[in-house]
Write an enzyme that holds these catalytic residues in place. Structure first.
Site, short mmCIF file in Angstrom:
data_model
loop_
_atom_site.label_atom_id
_atom_site.label_comp_id
_atom_site.label_asym_id
_atom_site.label_seq_id
_atom_site.Cartn_x
_atom_site.Cartn_y
_atom_site.Cartn_z
N CYS A 90 0.83 -1.22 0.00
CA CYS A 90 0.00 0.00 0.00
C CYS A 90 0.86 1.27 0.00
O CYS A 90 1.50 1.55 -0.99
CB CYS A 90 -1.00 -0.06 1.15
SG CYS A 90 -2.44 0.98 0.85
N HIS A 188 -3.37 -5.82 2.37
CA HIS A 188 -3.04 -5.93 3.78
C HIS A 188 -3.55 -7.29 4.27
O HIS A 188 -4.24 -8.00 3.55
CB HIS A 188 -3.75 -4.85 4.59
CG HIS A 188 -3.40 -3.45 4.20
ND1 HIS A 188 -2.21 -2.86 4.53
CD2 HIS A 188 -4.11 -2.51 3.52
CE1 HIS A 188 -2.20 -1.60 4.07
NE2 HIS A 188 -3.34 -1.37 3.45
#
Ligand code: GLN
Length: 246
Positions: A90, A188
């Site tokens: 990310c 994630h």
């Protein structure tokens, strides 16, 4: 000789438990009798030399601070130059690209390890579960969750990590980018806890040989449950993305 796993700037890139990726790598090495040292390299110390580096997600301001520090030091580029492996998630993924947006949308320079550029998306923030079919066929389906405002465009020097079947990822139907030993992704989870086969791919590259399989029965059961739930919710039209700002 110990394998050195470095979690990069956990004080800045510590959202969503991405530091767990370092833990998974070190533990899966040890379970095979490979000695591994896990180093949590906060941003107030010089980034140490390592074999495997993990960067996680972060808020826009923390992301900018981490990128500034990494660019100034140059340690990560030098490490990749001598063969180190990198997993960047990310905000970390955006940082290792060519550029990413500041909180106000201005483009800022990244570290330039991946031929990708990231800019604020014009639509809704991508928040929710994500599934991606790996490109290249060496891994089972990738499972995680995402939470990001910006979207990423890959250049010709990268391959996507996967093709998105649920979720947003890069924003063009793919997730992540791979170039040599540098892997970026929006997943994630931590992604390596949810996808032990990806952990082993990174580990075997860092160690320089194939690894003997581990008994992943429990991990496989948890993966199976989660993937089935996400697919069922999608089939029922219940996987939603919400508006928001970072
Ligand atoms: N700030 C970045 C974005 O919103 C990264 C967010 C994150 O790491 N979760 O795109």
């Amino acid at each position: 000789m110990s394998l050195i796993v470095v979690v990069v700037h956990p004080d800045l890139l510590g959202t969503y438990g991405d530091g767990g990726n370092g833990l998974v790598l070190a533990q899966r090495a040890r379970w095979r009798g490979v000695s591994a040292e896990l180093v949590e390299a906060t941003s107030d110390v010089a980034l140490p030399e390592g074999d495997l580096y993990c960067l996680g997600g972060g808020e826009d301001a923390a992301q900018t601070a981490s990128a500034d520090r990494l660019r100034t030091e140059g340690t990560l580029e030098r490490a990749v130059g001598r063969g180190a492996t990198v997993l960047a998630v990310c905000a970390g993924y955006q940082i290792v690209g060519r550029s990413f947006p500041a909180a106000d949308g201005r483009p800022l320079p990244g570290v330039g390890l991946l031929d990708v550029t990231t800019a604020k998306g014009t639509g809704r923030r991508a928040v929710g579960e994500i599934l991606a079919e790996p490109v290249g066929g060496r891994l089972p389906v990738l499972s995680g969750f995402e939470n990001h405002a910006a979207l990423t465009t890959r250049g010709p020097d990268t391959s996507p990590l996967g093709r998105v079947t649920v979720g947003i990822g890069n924003g063009d139907g793919t997730d992540g980018a791979v170039c040599g030993g540098v892997v970026g992704t929006y997943l994630h989870g931590p992604v390596l806890a949810r996808n032990p086969a990806l952990a082993d791919l990174l580990l075997s590259r860092a160690i320089g040989r194939p690894l003997k399989p581990l008994d992943d029965t429990e991990e496989a059961a948890l993966r199976g449950e989660r993937i089935a739930a996400v697919r069922a919710r999608r089939a029922g039209g219940l996987v939603r993305y919400v508006l928001g700002s970072s």
